[in-house]
Design an enzyme around this catalytic site. Structure first.
Site, mmCIF file in Angstrom:
data_model
loop_
_atom_site.group_PDB
_atom_site.id
_atom_site.type_symbol
_atom_site.label_atom_id
_atom_site.label_comp_id
_atom_site.label_asym_id
_atom_site.label_seq_id
_atom_site.Cartn_x
_atom_site.Cartn_y
_atom_site.Cartn_z
ATOM 1 N N ALA A 37 7.948 -23.928 28.519
ATOM 2 C CA ALA A 37 9.406 -23.967 28.496
ATOM 3 C C ALA A 37 9.859 -25.388 28.181
ATOM 4 O O ALA A 37 9.134 -26.348 28.445
ATOM 5 C CB ALA A 37 9.936 -23.542 29.854
ATOM 6 N N GLY A 87 4.923 -21.662 30.029
ATOM 7 C CA GLY A 87 5.505 -20.554 29.272
ATOM 8 C C GLY A 87 4.727 -20.262 27.999
ATOM 9 O O GLY A 87 4.733 -19.128 27.508
ATOM 10 N N GLU A 95 2.050 -18.057 29.094
ATOM 11 C CA GLU A 95 2.659 -16.773 29.485
ATOM 12 C C GLU A 95 2.997 -15.933 28.252
ATOM 13 O O GLU A 95 2.824 -14.716 28.242
ATOM 14 C CB GLU A 95 3.909 -17.029 30.337
ATOM 15 C CG GLU A 95 3.541 -17.620 31.704
ATOM 16 C CD GLU A 95 4.755 -17.945 32.543
ATOM 17 O OE1 GLU A 95 5.538 -18.809 32.093
ATOM 18 O OE2 GLU A 95 4.943 -17.341 33.605
ATOM 19 N N GLU A 116 2.996 -25.246 35.990
ATOM 20 C CA GLU A 116 4.359 -25.250 36.554
ATOM 21 C C GLU A 116 4.414 -25.856 37.949
ATOM 22 O O GLU A 116 5.396 -26.506 38.312
ATOM 23 C CB GLU A 116 4.914 -23.819 36.609
ATOM 24 C CG GLU A 116 5.332 -23.256 35.270
ATOM 25 C CD GLU A 116 4.208 -22.569 34.508
ATOM 26 O OE1 GLU A 116 3.024 -22.817 34.828
ATOM 27 O OE2 GLU A 116 4.506 -21.798 33.586
HETATM 28 C C1 LIG Z 1 19.677 -19.773 40.269
HETATM 29 C C2 LIG Z 1 18.671 -20.135 39.283
HETATM 30 C C3 LIG Z 1 17.693 -19.052 39.070
HETATM 31 C C4 LIG Z 1 16.672 -19.621 38.237
HETATM 32 C C5 LIG Z 1 15.751 -18.627 37.742
HETATM 33 C C6 LIG Z 1 15.205 -19.252 36.541
HETATM 34 C C7 LIG Z 1 14.333 -18.299 35.867
HETATM 35 C C8 LIG Z 1 13.868 -19.003 34.651
HETATM 36 C C9 LIG Z 1 12.764 -18.216 34.098
HETATM 37 C C10 LIG Z 1 12.119 -19.075 33.104
HETATM 38 C C11 LIG Z 1 10.733 -19.140 33.432
HETATM 39 C C12 LIG Z 1 10.180 -20.259 32.704
HETATM 40 C C13 LIG Z 1 8.854 -20.499 33.241
HETATM 41 C C14 LIG Z 1 8.215 -21.413 32.367
HETATM 42 O O1 LIG Z 1 8.022 -21.092 31.231
HETATM 43 C C15 LIG Z 1 7.859 -22.675 32.960
HETATM 44 C C16 LIG Z 1 7.283 -23.679 32.027
HETATM 45 O O2 LIG Z 1 6.752 -23.444 30.989
HETATM 46 S S1 LIG Z 1 7.456 -25.224 32.594
HETATM 47 C C17 LIG Z 1 6.649 -26.197 31.379
HETATM 48 C C18 LIG Z 1 5.187 -26.119 31.536
HETATM 49 N N1 LIG Z 1 4.572 -26.991 30.610
HETATM 50 C C19 LIG Z 1 4.082 -28.168 30.944
HETATM 51 O O3 LIG Z 1 4.121 -28.581 32.066
HETATM 52 C C20 LIG Z 1 3.477 -28.962 29.827
HETATM 53 C C21 LIG Z 1 4.051 -30.330 29.803
HETATM 54 N N2 LIG Z 1 3.548 -31.090 28.698
HETATM 55 C C22 LIG Z 1 2.317 -31.648 28.686
HETATM 56 O O4 LIG Z 1 1.516 -31.487 29.582
HETATM 57 C C23 LIG Z 1 1.992 -32.531 27.532
HETATM 58 O O5 LIG Z 1 3.184 -32.962 26.968
HETATM 59 C C24 LIG Z 1 1.148 -31.852 26.428
HETATM 60 C C25 LIG Z 1 -0.287 -31.590 26.958
HETATM 61 C C26 LIG Z 1 1.758 -30.551 25.958
HETATM 62 C C27 LIG Z 1 1.058 -32.824 25.219
HETATM 63 O O6 LIG Z 1 0.588 -34.083 25.691
HETATM 64 P P1 LIG Z 1 0.697 -35.402 24.784
HETATM 65 O O7 LIG Z 1 0.228 -35.096 23.435
HETATM 66 O O8 LIG Z 1 0.040 -36.480 25.555
HETATM 67 O O9 LIG Z 1 2.244 -35.686 24.622
HETATM 68 P P2 LIG Z 1 3.306 -36.163 25.723
HETATM 69 O O10 LIG Z 1 2.981 -35.627 27.055
HETATM 70 O O11 LIG Z 1 3.499 -37.630 25.596
HETATM 71 O O12 LIG Z 1 4.608 -35.408 25.233
HETATM 72 C C28 LIG Z 1 5.226 -35.731 23.997
HETATM 73 C C29 LIG Z 1 6.707 -35.572 24.164
HETATM 74 O O13 LIG Z 1 6.996 -34.184 24.387
HETATM 75 C C30 LIG Z 1 7.748 -34.037 25.563
HETATM 76 N N3 LIG Z 1 7.365 -32.760 26.190
HETATM 77 C C31 LIG Z 1 6.125 -32.340 26.446
HETATM 78 N N4 LIG Z 1 6.152 -31.117 26.985
HETATM 79 C C32 LIG Z 1 7.440 -30.768 27.058
HETATM 80 C C33 LIG Z 1 8.114 -29.604 27.522
HETATM 81 N N5 LIG Z 1 7.446 -28.558 27.995
HETATM 82 N N6 LIG Z 1 9.441 -29.602 27.454
HETATM 83 C C34 LIG Z 1 10.133 -30.646 26.953
HETATM 84 N N7 LIG Z 1 9.562 -31.774 26.497
HETATM 85 C C35 LIG Z 1 8.224 -31.826 26.546
HETATM 86 C C36 LIG Z 1 7.359 -35.222 26.417
HETATM 87 O O14 LIG Z 1 8.341 -35.459 27.386
HETATM 88 C C37 LIG Z 1 7.231 -36.310 25.374
HETATM 89 O O15 LIG Z 1 8.517 -36.763 25.039
HETATM 90 P P3 LIG Z 1 9.102 -38.129 25.665
HETATM 91 O O16 LIG Z 1 10.355 -38.316 24.943
HETATM 92 O O17 LIG Z 1 8.057 -39.168 25.477
HETATM 93 O O18 LIG Z 1 9.335 -37.858 27.132
#
Ligand SMILES: CCCCCCCCCCCCCC(=O)CC(=O)SCCNC(=O)CCNC(=O)[C@H](O)C(C)(C)COP(=O)(O)OP(=O)(O)OC[C@H]1O[C@@H](n2cnc3c(N)ncnc32)[C@H](O)[C@@H]1OP(=O)(O)O
Ligand SMILES: NC(=O)C1=CN([C@@H]2O[C@H](COP(=O)(O)OP(=O)(O)OC[C@H]3O[C@@H](n4cnc5c(N)ncnc54)[C@H](O)[C@@H]3O)[C@@H](O)[C@H]2O)C=CC1
Length: 719
Positions: free
Chosen positions: A61, A100, A103, A123
């Site tokens: 996400a 996500g 997922e 997550e």
């Molecule tokens: C009342 C309220 C009720 C609420 C109910 C809500 C229901 C909602 C349902 C929705 C359910 C959603 C569930 C879901 O899908 C949850 C998720 O998916 S959470 C996200 C999980 N993903 C992660 O944790 C991955 C995070 N990323 C990483 O680990 C690394 O970035 C990755 C291994 C992918 C790549 O690593 P690397 O090449 O070293 O690059 P960087 O880490 O430096 O990242 C580059 C750049 O990209 C940005 N970024 C990375 N991932 C994300 C992301 N998922 N979203 C946004 N941005 C992301 C990162 O911040 C870097 O940018 P900067 O500008 O440097 O910060």
């Protein structure tokens, strides 16, 4: 966005496009919904492949959307539509499939991964759970124990492990999309019922209740107050015990609680803060994107004691050639053995060959003549370090960077003793240096941007959370620790016990309270520093005046313990007692309690009841107050720098975001009010005097933390 193409005549190829990690933003989700619909309604398309552009499937996400009003199609029905499709859908996983992203792949009927891909449901590390069906599908696919492990830890698995667990169906070393297309053609027309994970029950598991009880107990112990790991266990339990639809309802309820929690906000802040500190800047205007690091192929470490050994290991593990220099022959032999052992154990854990040949040992400083960078880790003695730096300046090739691991000496002073002060920076590692994540890169007014860029890049290569900070006594981390420790001593004088103070801090989420930590690191370390500062006085003077030194309140409690030979774990006695010297289990010590009683009586102090709230406010707000001074002085460029330092190096609970984030959560006005309250009660304690930056931020309406940078600039320009 998602792009649609038809390939091999009858395969619909959907490509996620959202650089850099193809996060599932509203536009990407809309793109998936539209392109899936298009593929399913095209009679020429027999099967579908979903992949991501630029070698990454999907990073999950879009975390940035969590802080805003979420729009666009929701993930759950989108994934459900894919799973229900009447044509096979194959996920082609390159790079990462996380959160996500995984997922989404679990909603597909088949998953093909490149051998270098990594998969996971991280997550929990963002204070959430896999709430797009991940907590319900993964246990059905790979069984409850394996799913619990992945979901509660958030760990990423390799493609090989994913294949072994049954998460993916095939692993390829070749072009993943080509392999997936070929696979999609081969399964066109097959029944999809067995491939719809949500329709399966979880694999049978004997003694389910005992398993969940055991896991829950373990998770509660390691969570240190974090709520997401517990919710993850509860969600998996729902998968194991309820039909899918009810499990999804439970997943939604648990996610709703987590999603709006302060902990999720804190953990997501940490995620972005860790990346933000890489974009360092110096007061001179030099910055990460305009400063080119020098290549470092060969490095040297001078002094192979506690720190030098760990630093050598950290450098060698990145693949660098290291010259390790130690003057004492016995130390050199011991260091060689210790470093080899650490390298071997590390390599075994990572399943690689140990880099033993990468380290060359020498007693002669001349051996470092051709290295690109030196890290000095000799005794903490300015005269010795100055001499070593002068020798290095004479021996090393022109342009070699000279770094010091000093924890408290003046980096500028050292630099000024060398002919090229622009080549000098501090690289402040934490013990054990090959394990601890934090590295403070300390620049002085004359350090060149290139030197800072090189040290920061090397830190990143070593896997460290590297933070560039200005030069001052204690840099950022230890400078903030001083008022924290002093407040803890004052609390003992006023009636607290080490047990009470530690319990309050450990309940807050620190792995160890201040006194247990002090026993571990050695009471003599601080004693030596206080002696050097002229604060330690002999004699048994009593009363208030004996506790005012250099014009401010001083507690000699730590000095008195050291005079008794109580240095902590290493001597078997400190703030606690231990079974024997070196043993780790702290037990309450009746001697210490009578000692505190006698001390209070001698100084005319009357013990009062102190509660956890006071412990937290006095210790933590004093530390936070110093953080505001540091920001005001420009020693740290922003609150993220301080928070990353505290979370990665000082055990600050990550789910509380770091001290400055915590202050923002508590409310700056409240922090200010409590500091003023304690300052009135303890006027002889300067570190309780609220920082002028804190006052100015409150006066300007307490902006949220992401606006502090702007506010600080504005406030400085008004001075
Ligand atoms: C009342 C309220 C009720 C609420 C109910 C809500 C229901 C909602 C349902 C929705 C359910 C959603 C569930 C879901 O899908 C949850 C998720 O998916 S959470 C996200 C999980 N993903 C992660 O944790 C991955 C995070 N990323 C990483 O680990 C690394 O970035 C990755 C291994 C992918 C790549 O690593 P690397 O090449 O070293 O690059 P960087 O880490 O430096 O990242 C580059 C750049 O990209 C940005 N970024 C990375 N991932 C994300 C992301 N998922 N979203 C946004 N941005 C992301 C990162 O911040 C870097 O940018 P900067 O500008 O440097 O910060
Ligand atoms: N121990 C800790 O937890 C931390 C220490 N530091 C700093 O790291 C530095 C080293 O500390 P430790 O490793 O704890 O010290 P240590 O006492 O364990 O080791 C210092 C080593 O340097 C060697 N040495 C002395 N003069 C030398 C010379 N001219 N050439 C080569 N080797 C020489 C000594 O023989 C000794 O083996 C100090 O500046 C200290 O303040 C920084 C962070 C944490």
């Amino acid at each position: 966005m998602a792009e649609y193409n038809r390939v091999s005549e009858c395969v619909g190829l959907i490509t996620l496009r959202n650089p850099p990690v193809n996060a599932l933003s509203a536009a990407v989700r809309q793109g998936i919904v539209d392109t899936v619909q298009r593929a399913l309604s095209d009679p020429n398309v027999k099967s579908v492949v979903i992949c991501g552009q630029n070698g990454i499937f999907c990073g999950g996400a879009d975390i940035k959307e969590f802080g805003s009003n979420m729009t666009g199609p929701p993930l759950i029905p989108m994934i459900h539509a894919i799973e229900s499709a009447n044509k096979p859908v194959v996920a082609a996983i390159e790079g990462s499939a996380l959160g996500g992203g995984l997922e989404l792949a679990l909603g597909c009927h088949y998953r093909i991964a490149h051998s270098k891909a990594r998969l996971g449901l991280p997550e929990v590390s963002l204070g959430l759970l896999p709430a797009a069906g991940g907590s319900q599908r993964l246990p059905r696919l790979i069984g409850v124990p394996a799913a619990l492990n992945l979901i509660t830890t958030g760990r990423h698995v390799t493609a090989a492990e994913a294949l072994q667990l049954g998460i993916v169906d095939q692993v390829t070393d070749h072009n993943t999309v080509d392999a997936a297309v070929k696979f999609a053609l081969s399964v066109a027309g097959r029944s999809l019922d067995p491939r719809r994970i949500s329709t399966h029950p979880c694999p049978q598991q004997p003694d389910l209740d005992a398993l969940f009880e055991e896991v829950m107990q373990k998770v509660r112990q390691s969570a240190r107050g974090a709520i997401a790991p517990i919710a993850c266990v509860q969600a998996v339990r729902a998968a194991a015990t309820l039909p899918y639809a009810q499990g999804m309802e439970r997943e939604r309820e648990l996610m709703a609680t987590l999603f709006t929690s302060g902990q999720a906000r804190a953990l997501q802040y940490c995620f972005f803060a860790e990346r933000a500190v890489g974009r360092w800047r110096m007061p001179s205007g030099a910055r990460w994107d305009t400063s080119k690091p020098r290549p470092v192929h060969k490095a040297a470490v001078i002094g192979l004691g506690t720190m030098g050994r760990g630093i050598t290991v950290a450098l060698a593990q990145t693949g660098l050639s290291v010259i390790a220099v130690e003057t004492q022959e016995k130390q050199l032999m011991e260091a060689k053995q210790a470093i080899s052992g650490m390298l071997e154990r590390g390599a075994k854990r990572r399943g690689v060959a140990p880099a033993l040949d990468g380290v060359i040992y020498s007693q002669n400083i001349q051996a470092v003549a051709d290295v690109d960078l030196v890290i000095e880790a000799v005794f903490e003695d300015i005269a010795l370090k100055t001499k070593v730096f002068q020798q290095l300046s004479a021996v090393c090739k022109p342009g070699t960077l000279l770094c010091t691991n000093t924890s408290a000496l003046d980096v500028d002073q050292l630099a000024s003793e060398t002919p090229n002060p622009e080549l000098v920076v501090g690289m402040h590692f934490f013990a054990p240096a090959h394990v601890m994540k934090l590295l403070e890169v300390v620049y002085g007014p004359r350090s060149s941007p290139q030197a800072v860029a090189t040290a920061m890049q090397l830190g990143k290569k070593m896997g460290k959370a590297s933070v560039a900070v200005g030069n001052c006594r204690g840099f950022v981390g230890n400078r903030m620790l001083k008022p924290y420790i002093e407040e803890a001593f004052f609390l003992l004088e006023e009636g607290a016990t080490p047990e009470l103070v530690d319990q309050a801090l450990e309940e807050f989420g620190f792995p160890m309270g201040v006194f247990r930590m002090s026993d571990l690191s050695g009471l003599d370390v601080g004693w030596r520093v206080r002696k050097g500062d002229g604060l330690v006085e002999p004699g048994t003077a009593s009363g208030r005046s004996a506790r005012i030194r250099q014009g401010r309140r001083y507690s000699p409690l730590g000095d008195l313990l050291c005079e008794e030979g109580r240095f902590g774990q290493k001597t078997g006695r400190g703030w606690y007692q231990y079974d024997k010297p070196g043993s780790r289990v702290a037990r309450s010590d009746p001697w210490l309690h009578s000692f505190l009683g006698a001390y209070r009586a001698q100084h005319g102090l009357v013990a009062r009841r102190i509660d956890h709230q006071e412990v937290l406010e006095r210790c933590l707000y004093a530390l936070i107050n110093e953080g505001f001074h540091i920001l005001d002085d420009g020693i740290a460029a922003g609150p993220e720098d301080i928070d990353v330092i505290y979370v990665s190096g000082y055990g600050w609970p990550r789910h509380r975001g770091g001290p400055m984030f915590y202050a923002n959560m508590v409310g700056l006005a409240k922090v200010l009010e409590r500091l003023e309250h304690y300052q009135q009660l303890h006027p002889e304690v300067p570190h309780l005097q609220p920082s002028s930056l804190l006052r100015r931020l409150v006066a300007s309406g307490s902006p949220p933390i992401h606006k502090w940078g702007e506010a600080i600039k504005k406030l400085h320009s008004q001075l």
